[in-house]
Scaffold this motif. Structure first.
Motif, PDB file in Angstrom:
ATOM      1  N   ALA A   1       0.841  -1.205   0.000  1.00 46.28           N
ATOM      2  CA  ALA A   1       0.000   0.000   0.000  1.00 46.28           C
ATOM      3  C   ALA A   1       0.872   1.250   0.000  1.00 46.28           C
ATOM      4  N   ALA A   2       1.967   1.219   0.751  1.00 40.33           N
ATOM      5  CA  ALA A   2       2.879   2.373   0.767  1.00 40.33           C
ATOM      6  C   ALA A   2       3.526   2.563  -0.603  1.00 40.33           C
ATOM      7  N   ARG A   3       3.928   1.461  -1.235  1.00 37.16           N
ATOM      8  CA  ARG A   3       4.519   1.557  -2.582  1.00 37.16           C
ATOM      9  C   ARG A   3       3.503   2.074  -3.591  1.00 37.16           C
ATOM     10  N   LEU A   4       2.279   1.575  -3.498  1.00 33.74           N
ATOM     11  CA  LEU A   4       1.234   2.028  -4.404  1.00 33.74           C
ATOM     12  C   LEU A   4       0.971   3.514  -4.219  1.00 33.74           C
ATOM     13  N   ASP A   5       0.953   3.949  -2.972  1.00 32.98           N
ATOM     14  CA  ASP A   5       0.747   5.373  -2.689  1.00 32.98           C
ATOM     15  C   ASP A   5       1.870   6.202  -3.312  1.00 32.98           C
ATOM     16  N   THR A   6       3.100   5.723  -3.196  1.00 28.78           N
ATOM     17  CA  THR A   6       4.242   6.420  -3.788  1.00 28.78           C
ATOM     18  C   THR A   6       4.087   6.495  -5.304  1.00 28.78           C
ATOM     19  N   TYR A   7       3.705   5.378  -5.932  1.00 28.77           N
ATOM     20  CA  TYR A   7       3.513   5.364  -7.380  1.00 28.77           C
ATOM     21  C   TYR A   7       2.395   6.305  -7.806  1.00 28.77           C
ATOM     22  N   LEU A   8       1.320   6.316  -7.041  1.00 28.74           N
ATOM     23  CA  LEU A   8       0.197   7.188  -7.385  1.00 28.74           C
ATOM     24  C   LEU A   8       0.598   8.657  -7.277  1.00 28.74           C
TER      25      LEU A   8
ATOM     26  N   VAL B   1       0.585  11.277 -10.345  1.00 28.06           N
ATOM     27  CA  VAL B   1      -0.128  12.560 -10.291  1.00 28.06           C
ATOM     28  C   VAL B   1       0.838  13.701 -10.584  1.00 28.06           C
ATOM     29  N   ARG B   2       2.027  13.637  -9.976  1.00 27.48           N
ATOM     30  CA  ARG B   2       3.027  14.684 -10.207  1.00 27.48           C
ATOM     31  C   ARG B   2       3.450  14.699 -11.683  1.00 27.48           C
ATOM     32  N   MET B   3       3.640  13.506 -12.264  1.00 28.71           N
ATOM     33  CA  MET B   3       4.016  13.430 -13.666  1.00 28.71           C
ATOM     34  C   MET B   3       2.901  13.970 -14.550  1.00 28.71           C
ATOM     35  N   GLY B   4       1.663  13.676 -14.205  1.00 29.03           N
ATOM     36  CA  GLY B   4       0.539  14.201 -14.974  1.00 29.03           C
ATOM     37  C   GLY B   4       0.498  15.719 -14.940  1.00 29.03           C
ATOM     38  N   LYS B   5       0.745  16.286 -13.762  1.00 32.62           N
ATOM     39  CA  LYS B   5       0.767  17.746 -13.648  1.00 32.62           C
ATOM     40  C   LYS B   5       1.903  18.328 -14.472  1.00 32.62           C
TER      41      LYS B   5
END
Length: 137
Positions: free
Chosen positions: A52-59, A63-67
């Motif tokens: 879950a922590a890794r998934l949160d990091t990826y998400l 999001v940052r990459m999308g911005k």
């Protein structure tokens, strides 16, 4: 008759002892299984937390990459219009950009002189510049 009654009671007592031993064995076995299951559950829960922590990091990264992509798109979107305006201002620039495109597609020096109206030396220079750029890639 009394002997058979004593024998029956003895057999019944032995059966009860065997049944008691079996129950004790099953109880211990069930406790071991419960402990094993508890350890496996704890390991699974810890693995879920890590994932879950890794998934949160990826998400967050996505999001940052999308911005950043959105910002980059905003910055880059007016470039074709600016490029067109530059080409319209300086016709020679258009000839050279067209020649660069043709060299990129594998055009020869003769092709450049015929299609773009470049001199032999200009065409050779364009060819050499493009070859220098191609080698590091």
């Amino acid at each position: 008759m009394m002997a058979s009654l004593v024998a029956a009671v003895t057999v019944l007592a032995l059966c009860c002892l065997a049944l008691l031993g079996c129950c004790i064995w099953l109880f211990r076995r069930q406790r071991q299984q419960a402990e094993l299951q508890a350890r496996e559950n704890a390991a699974r829960d810890e693995r879920i937390k890590v994932l879950a922590a890794r998934l949160d990091t990826y998400l967050k990264g996505s999001v940052r990459m999308g911005k950043e992509l959105h910002e980059l798109s905003r910055v880059v979107s007016p470039l074709p219009d600016k490029f067109s305006k530059l080409e319209q201002r300086d016709p020679n620039n258009f000839v050279f950009s067209q020649a660069a495109k043709l060299v990129g597609m594998g055009a020869s020096v003769d092709d450049l002189t015929q299609s773009c109206g470049l001199s032999q030396s200009e065409a050779e220079l364009m060819r050499k510049l493009h070859q220098v750029r191609r080698k590091p890639d």
